[in-house]
Design a protein around this motif. Structure first.
Motif, PDB file in Angstrom:
ATOM      1  N   THR A  65       0.849  -1.183   0.000  1.00 45.08           N
ATOM      2  CA  THR A  65       0.000   0.000   0.000  1.00 45.08           C
ATOM      3  C   THR A  65       0.889   1.239   0.000  1.00 45.08           C
ATOM      4  N   THR A  66       0.261   2.391  -0.161  1.00 48.56           N
ATOM      5  CA  THR A  66       1.042   3.633  -0.168  1.00 48.56           C
ATOM      6  C   THR A  66       1.741   3.838   1.176  1.00 48.56           C
ATOM      7  N   GLU A  67       1.213   3.241   2.231  1.00 48.62           N
ATOM      8  CA  GLU A  67       1.830   3.348   3.554  1.00 48.62           C
ATOM      9  C   GLU A  67       3.180   2.629   3.625  1.00 48.62           C
ATOM     10  N   ASP A  68       3.452   1.776   2.662  1.00 51.34           N
ATOM     11  CA  ASP A  68       4.729   1.057   2.635  1.00 51.34           C
ATOM     12  C   ASP A  68       5.820   1.853   1.932  1.00 51.34           C
ATOM     13  N   THR A  69       5.499   3.016   1.412  1.00 51.85           N
ATOM     14  CA  THR A  69       6.502   3.862   0.777  1.00 51.85           C
ATOM     15  C   THR A  69       7.538   4.303   1.798  1.00 51.85           C
ATOM     16  N   ALA A  70       8.807   3.964   1.527  1.00 53.26           N
ATOM     17  CA  ALA A  70       9.879   4.257   2.480  1.00 53.26           C
ATOM     18  C   ALA A  70      11.210   3.846   1.874  1.00 53.26           C
ATOM     19  N   ALA A  71      12.280   4.228   2.548  1.00 49.93           N
ATOM     20  CA  ALA A  71      13.598   3.677   2.265  1.00 49.93           C
ATOM     21  C   ALA A  71      13.763   2.431   3.124  1.00 49.93           C
ATOM     22  N   TYR A  72      14.190   1.352   2.525  1.00 54.36           N
ATOM     23  CA  TYR A  72      14.317   0.078   3.217  1.00 54.36           C
ATOM     24  C   TYR A  72      15.791  -0.243   3.421  1.00 54.36           C
ATOM     25  N   TYR A  73      16.121  -0.625   4.647  1.00 54.39           N
ATOM     26  CA  TYR A  73      17.509  -0.849   5.038  1.00 54.39           C
ATOM     27  C   TYR A  73      17.723  -2.264   5.549  1.00 54.39           C
ATOM     28  N   CYS A  74      18.831  -2.837   5.157  1.00 54.75           N
ATOM     29  CA  CYS A  74      19.288  -4.109   5.692  1.00 54.75           C
ATOM     30  C   CYS A  74      20.223  -3.819   6.864  1.00 54.75           C
ATOM     31  N   ALA A  75      20.213  -4.690   7.868  1.00 52.81           N
ATOM     32  CA  ALA A  75      21.037  -4.459   9.050  1.00 52.81           C
ATOM     33  C   ALA A  75      21.435  -5.789   9.670  1.00 52.81           C
ATOM     34  N   VAL A  76      22.550  -5.786  10.375  1.00 55.85           N
ATOM     35  CA  VAL A  76      23.003  -6.996  11.054  1.00 55.85           C
ATOM     36  C   VAL A  76      23.393  -6.699  12.491  1.00 55.85           C
ATOM     37  N   SER A  77      23.298  -7.751  13.301  1.00 60.28           N
ATOM     38  CA  SER A  77      23.869  -7.751  14.632  1.00 60.28           C
ATOM     39  C   SER A  77      24.964  -8.797  14.653  1.00 60.28           C
ATOM     40  N   HIS A  78      26.131  -8.430  15.149  1.00 54.85           N
ATOM     41  CA  HIS A  78      27.255  -9.368  15.147  1.00 54.85           C
ATOM     42  C   HIS A  78      27.031 -10.519  16.123  1.00 54.85           C
ATOM     43  N   TRP A  79      26.348 -10.245  17.236  1.00 55.78           N
ATOM     44  CA  TRP A  79      26.203 -11.255  18.286  1.00 55.78           C
ATOM     45  C   TRP A  79      24.770 -11.453  18.757  1.00 55.78           C
TER      46      TRP A  79
END
Length: 123
Positions: free
Chosen positions: A85-99
């Motif tokens: 939906t239009t509410e999903d408009t955004a910048a999407y980021y990948c992220a990690v946690s080392h531990w």
């Protein structure tokens, strides 16, 4: 450090599906996940995957509509997004946690971020 490169963003119509990719390289990590940030809003957690057992954890807001999966051969994860939906408009980021665990990543315990990919959903 883990290098993360997102791809797959774009312009889609409301109701469509889209799959984002995140390629990871560098040091080992325990959890990888996705966040998004819309203009004027804080960055928010979407979902995460535990790298050792492929367990998943999702934000209630996207549970049942977004799915995280992995490709072991490519050291990559995907975010399948359905019924956009239009509410999903955004910048999407990948992220990690080392531990940390997927639940810890959900609490913004992030060690490395990707640069993001833009998703725009029009009516």
């Amino acid at each position: 450090q883990v290098q993360l490169v997102e791809s797959g963003g774009g312009l889609v119509q409301s109701g469509d599906s889209l799959r984002l990719s995140c390629a990871a390289s560098g040091r080992p990590f325990t959890t990888i996940g996705w966040f998004r940030q819309a203009p004027g809003k804080e960055r928010s957690f979407l979902g995460a995957l535990g790298w050792s057992d492929s367990s998943t954890y999702y934000a209630d807001s996207v549970k049942g509509r977004f799915t995280i999966s992995r490709d072991n051969n490519k050291n990559a994860v995907y975010l399948q997004m359905d019924s956009l939906t239009t509410e999903d408009t955004a910048a999407y980021y990948c992220a990690v946690s080392h531990w940390g665990s997927p639940q810890a990543l959900a609490l913004m315990n992030v060690d490395d971020w990707g640069r993001g990919t833009q998703v725009t959903v029009y009516p």
